[in-house]
Design a protein around this motif. Structure first.
Motif, PDB file in Angstrom:
ATOM      1  N   GLY A   1     -27.413  -8.780 -78.085  1.00 34.82           N
ATOM      2  CA  GLY A   1     -27.070  -7.278 -78.184  1.00 34.82           C
ATOM      3  C   GLY A   1     -26.813  -6.017 -77.012  1.00 34.82           C
ATOM      4  N   ALA A   2     -26.642  -5.014 -77.720  1.00 31.11           N
ATOM      5  CA  ALA A   2     -26.663  -3.462 -76.777  1.00 31.11           C
ATOM      6  C   ALA A   2     -27.121  -2.445 -77.456  1.00 31.11           C
ATOM      7  N   HIS A   3     -27.065  -1.004 -77.033  1.00 34.04           N
ATOM      8  CA  HIS A   3     -26.434  -0.431 -77.931  1.00 34.04           C
ATOM      9  C   HIS A   3     -28.672   0.565 -77.676  1.00 34.04           C
ATOM     10  N   THR A   4     -29.414  -0.015 -78.333  1.00 33.75           N
ATOM     11  CA  THR A   4     -30.817   0.992 -77.532  1.00 33.75           C
ATOM     12  C   THR A   4     -31.285   0.435 -76.218  1.00 33.75           C
ATOM     13  N   HIS A   5     -30.216  -0.367 -75.591  1.00 33.12           N
ATOM     14  CA  HIS A   5     -30.386  -1.103 -73.938  1.00 33.12           C
ATOM     15  C   HIS A   5     -31.809  -1.176 -73.934  1.00 33.12           C
ATOM     16  N   HIS A   6     -31.923  -2.299 -74.676  1.00 39.01           N
ATOM     17  CA  HIS A   6     -33.589  -3.392 -74.629  1.00 39.01           C
ATOM     18  C   HIS A   6     -33.012  -4.845 -73.655  1.00 39.01           C
ATOM     19  N   VAL A   7     -34.362  -4.966 -73.125  1.00 39.25           N
ATOM     20  CA  VAL A   7     -34.083  -6.003 -71.987  1.00 39.25           C
ATOM     21  C   VAL A   7     -34.640  -7.194 -72.903  1.00 39.25           C
ATOM     22  N   LEU A   8     -33.934  -8.694 -73.493  1.00 42.44           N
ATOM     23  CA  LEU A   8     -34.498 -10.098 -73.665  1.00 42.44           C
ATOM     24  C   LEU A   8     -34.397 -10.740 -72.557  1.00 42.44           C
ATOM     25  N   VAL A   9     -35.902 -11.398 -71.383  1.00 45.94           N
ATOM     26  CA  VAL A   9     -35.555 -11.780 -69.546  1.00 45.94           C
ATOM     27  C   VAL A   9     -35.582 -13.129 -70.561  1.00 45.94           C
ATOM     28  N   GLU A  10     -35.781 -13.573 -71.501  1.00 45.81           N
ATOM     29  CA  GLU A  10     -34.981 -14.943 -72.208  1.00 45.81           C
ATOM     30  C   GLU A  10     -35.036 -15.515 -72.836  1.00 45.81           C
ATOM     31  N   GLY A  11     -34.302 -14.035 -73.475  1.00 46.59           N
ATOM     32  CA  GLY A  11     -34.413 -13.758 -75.189  1.00 46.59           C
ATOM     33  C   GLY A  11     -35.424 -14.552 -75.893  1.00 46.59           C
ATOM     34  N   GLU A  12     -34.788 -14.117 -77.555  1.00 42.46           N
ATOM     35  CA  GLU A  12     -36.165 -14.281 -78.717  1.00 42.46           C
ATOM     36  C   GLU A  12     -35.294 -15.274 -79.624  1.00 42.46           C
ATOM     37  N   TRP A  13     -36.235 -15.850 -80.110  1.00 43.22           N
ATOM     38  CA  TRP A  13     -35.871 -16.489 -81.001  1.00 43.22           C
ATOM     39  C   TRP A  13     -35.971 -15.453 -83.069  1.00 43.22           C
ATOM     40  N   GLU A  14     -34.495 -15.259 -83.450  1.00 39.59           N
ATOM     41  CA  GLU A  14     -35.042 -14.820 -84.755  1.00 39.59           C
ATOM     42  C   GLU A  14     -35.160 -15.333 -86.140  1.00 39.59           C
ATOM     43  N   ASN A  15     -35.211 -16.251 -86.518  1.00 41.68           N
ATOM     44  CA  ASN A  15     -34.831 -16.881 -88.498  1.00 41.68           C
ATOM     45  C   ASN A  15     -34.260 -18.277 -87.530  1.00 41.68           C
ATOM     46  N   GLN A  16     -32.826 -18.088 -87.427  1.00 42.87           N
ATOM     47  CA  GLN A  16     -32.787 -19.299 -87.042  1.00 42.87           C
ATOM     48  C   GLN A  16     -31.435 -18.778 -85.544  1.00 42.87           C
ATOM     49  N   SER A  17     -31.550 -17.727 -85.193  1.00 44.56           N
ATOM     50  CA  SER A  17     -30.733 -16.832 -84.537  1.00 44.56           C
ATOM     51  C   SER A  17     -30.896 -16.741 -83.100  1.00 44.56           C
ATOM     52  N   PHE A  18     -30.499 -17.053 -81.742  1.00 43.60           N
ATOM     53  CA  PHE A  18     -30.882 -16.621 -80.520  1.00 43.60           C
ATOM     54  C   PHE A  18     -30.563 -15.021 -80.441  1.00 43.60           C
ATOM     55  N   LEU A  19     -31.418 -14.145 -80.314  1.00 37.32           N
ATOM     56  CA  LEU A  19     -31.331 -12.992 -79.848  1.00 37.32           C
ATOM     57  C   LEU A  19     -31.041 -12.858 -77.821  1.00 37.32           C
ATOM     58  N   CYS A  20     -30.078 -11.737 -77.236  1.00 34.71           N
ATOM     59  CA  CYS A  20     -30.355 -11.902 -76.175  1.00 34.71           C
ATOM     60  C   CYS A  20     -29.911 -10.776 -75.757  1.00 34.71           C
ATOM     61  N   ALA A  21     -30.213  -9.640 -74.357  1.00 31.85           N
ATOM     62  CA  ALA A  21     -29.909  -8.452 -74.154  1.00 31.85           C
ATOM     63  C   ALA A  21     -29.965  -8.218 -72.747  1.00 31.85           C
ATOM     64  N   ALA A  22     -29.554  -7.385 -72.027  1.00 28.22           N
ATOM     65  CA  ALA A  22     -28.937  -6.816 -70.457  1.00 28.22           C
ATOM     66  C   ALA A  22     -29.529  -5.585 -70.787  1.00 28.22           C
ATOM     67  N   GLY A  23     -30.155  -4.704 -71.030  1.00 30.17           N
ATOM     68  CA  GLY A  23     -30.917  -3.803 -70.531  1.00 30.17           C
ATOM     69  C   GLY A  23     -29.549  -2.660 -70.537  1.00 30.17           C
ATOM     70  N   LYS A  24     -29.370  -2.259 -69.171  1.00 29.50           N
ATOM     71  CA  LYS A  24     -28.769  -0.884 -69.257  1.00 29.50           C
ATOM     72  C   LYS A  24     -28.017  -0.415 -68.136  1.00 29.50           C
ATOM     73  N   TYR A  25     -26.731   0.369 -67.764  1.00 29.97           N
ATOM     74  CA  TYR A  25     -26.366   0.837 -66.461  1.00 29.97           C
ATOM     75  C   TYR A  25     -26.019   0.052 -65.299  1.00 29.97           C
ATOM     76  N   GLY A  26     -26.002  -1.605 -65.305  1.00 31.20           N
ATOM     77  CA  GLY A  26     -25.755  -2.200 -64.174  1.00 31.20           C
ATOM     78  C   GLY A  26     -27.321  -3.138 -63.947  1.00 31.20           C
ATOM     79  N   ASN A  27     -28.206  -2.800 -64.592  1.00 33.04           N
ATOM     80  CA  ASN A  27     -29.585  -3.296 -63.940  1.00 33.04           C
ATOM     81  C   ASN A  27     -29.684  -4.497 -63.913  1.00 33.04           C
ATOM     82  N   PHE A  28     -29.443  -5.442 -64.854  1.00 32.87           N
ATOM     83  CA  PHE A  28     -29.972  -6.417 -65.354  1.00 32.87           C
ATOM     84  C   PHE A  28     -28.238  -6.916 -65.574  1.00 32.87           C
ATOM     85  N   VAL A  29     -27.687  -8.367 -65.491  1.00 29.69           N
ATOM     86  CA  VAL A  29     -27.113  -8.902 -66.061  1.00 29.69           C
ATOM     87  C   VAL A  29     -28.030 -10.161 -66.767  1.00 29.69           C
TER      88      VAL A  29
END
Length: 462
Positions: free
Chosen positions: A198-226
């Motif tokens: 994911g993206a757009h809302t600049h959220h960070v999912l440090v270890e990902g999260e499970w929602e239903n049967q899908s695994f969600l990941c995201a890495a923040g904003k501005y290249g502060n994370f990868v």
């Protein structure tokens, strides 16, 4: 099968961390090669943002070049790519890309097909397994002004999933520039999507999260994370096992013993923009001066009315971040003073609604003068004071007037401003009754540049 996915999102042209990000990608690519494992590198949009001088100077090309060098595999569009670059410019940029672009809910207005530079589904064959990537972007209504048709992402996703042969596809990955809440909604609606990055809302999912049967990941904003995702297909259970981590620039700086920030790309951009001479102005235009011949905002009001042929205009003083000093003006000085990726907007409404909008502005004037503003294209700090051209409040008669005449309720009036004034929630009358029309492709600084070039030409040419 083992697969590692590295991912970035919402870099917004902030390239000060890029040496660390590219080092991390290079290290992981080498490790994967030694282990004989597959690795893909992905971006989820809003990488291109001309707030950075080198993105501005190269018209976005630097981002494509850096992604090519880092051997990215698949990207999708954010609203910064789709709205802040013309369709033709983006097509030219992506024609240079060595990676694939996927977008499933954005269509060329002329052909009603996915833009020529993209695919609705990108397939990758990895160790005899087929992986499908689908990209979605936030559905801003203003896309049609840039030559596109934007569709509801849920409807487009449903249609696109029907095109995938589930028997022949082993993994479906959604590249979502929609925001975390929408990602969670999609995970519950479409369980066949195993991974949502994911993206757009600049959220960070440090270890990902499970929602239903899908695994969600995201890495923040501005290249502060990868982000890094490890996937393993367990043939015994016929399921995907996934784990994720997000590494901060601080962690990478310590790992590689490199500084957290580098101004190399910024200085390169400044150098290029400084070479582009614009005008020779006879006096300083002051950012804090709101009246008089040496007022920056008054000069900009003249620029936007001249560019559009609309005689009335409104701008906020917080847009102007630095003075334009007497003498030679370059594109760097304009970019520094007006870094905002904002288009002009022509608004038309009847007198009754114009008075309602002006009342909204007047009632909030004191609160907005020092109000901190973030997002919606704004790259300054405070909103500032609204300054008008052709529109004024007559203190003696206690009434608003346009060009010295009382506003008539059923007469229609036009004014030009920037899209930011419309997008903010403070003046709802603009969106409700103003029928705003955005003017592409130039930003406010480009309109000011064109005005200065013609009004104060450099003696002997550029």
């Amino acid at each position: 099968m083992r697969l590692k996915i590295l991912h970035t999102n919402d870099i917004h042209g902030q390239l000060e961390h890029w040496p660390l990000i590219s080092k991390f990608i290079e290290e992981n690519r080498s490790l994967a090669s030694v282990k004989g494992e597959a690795l893909l590198t992905i971006d989820i949009g809003d990488a291109m943002d001309s707030v950075h001088p080198l993105v501005e100077a190269t018209y976005g090309k630097v981002i494509v070049d850096l992604f090519n060098e880092a051997k990215y595999d698949v990207v999708t569009l954010g609203n910064n790519e789709g709205l802040n670059f013309s369709k033709e410019r983006l097509s030219d940029l992506y024609s240079r890309a060595n990676y694939s672009v996927t977008i499933a809910n954005l269509f060329d207005k002329d052909t009603q097909e996915v833009p020529s530079y993209a695919e609705n589904i990108v397939y990758k064959e990895i160790d005899d397994m087929k992986v499908a990537f689908i990209g979605l972007t936030a559905p801003y209504e203003t896309y049609h002004l840039n030559g596109y048709t934007i569709e509801n992402p849920i409807d487009s996703l449903q249609d696109t999933l029907h095109l995938i042969d589930k028997e022949d596809t082993d993994l479906i990955i959604l590249l979502s520039h929609l925001g975390l809440e929408t990602d969670r909604y999609i995970a519950n609606l479409f369980p066949e999507i195993q991974l949502i990055i994911g993206a757009h809302t600049h959220h960070v999912l440090v270890e990902g999260e499970w929602e239903n049967q899908s695994f969600l990941c995201a890495a923040g904003k501005y290249g502060n994370f990868v982000g890094s995702i490890d996937l393993y297909f367990d043939q015994a259970t016929d399921t995907w096992q996934m784990s994720a981590e997000v590494l901060s620039i601080h962690q990478l700086s310590q790992r590689y013993n490199l500084p957290k920030e580098s101004d190399y790309y910024k200085q390169e951009g400044i150098k290029l923009l400084e070479e582009r001479r614009v005008a020779q102005i006879p006096e300083t235009f002051q950012a804090l001066q709101t009246t008089g011949s040496n007022s920056f905002i008054q000069m900009a009001l003249n620029a936007i009315t001249k560019a559009t042929g609309v005689e009335n205009a409104i701008l906020s003083s917080g847009l102007f971040l630095s003075d334009l000093h007497r003498g030679l003006i370059t594109e760097h000085l304009l970019h520094e003073a007006l870094p905002h990726p904002m288009h002009l907007a022509v608004v038309e409404m009847n007198g009754l609604h114009l008075k309602e909008m002006l009342a909204e502005m007047n009632q909030q004037a004191d609160d907005l003068r020092y109000k901190l503003i973030n997002g919606l294209g704004f790259r300054g700090k405070i909103f500032g004071e609204l300054i008008f051209k052709g529109i004024a409040f007559n203190e003696l008669k206690h009434q608003w007037e346009v060009n010295g005449e009382v506003i008539i309720d059923d007469k229609y009036y036009q004014f030009v401003t920037v899209d930011h004034i419309w997008f903010l929630p403070f003046f709802p009358t603009i969106g409700d009754y103003g029928n705003p029309k955005l003017i592409f492709p130039d930003f406010l600084r480009h309109v000011v540049r064109n005005y200065l070039e013609k009004t104060y030409p450099i003696e002997g040419g550029k």
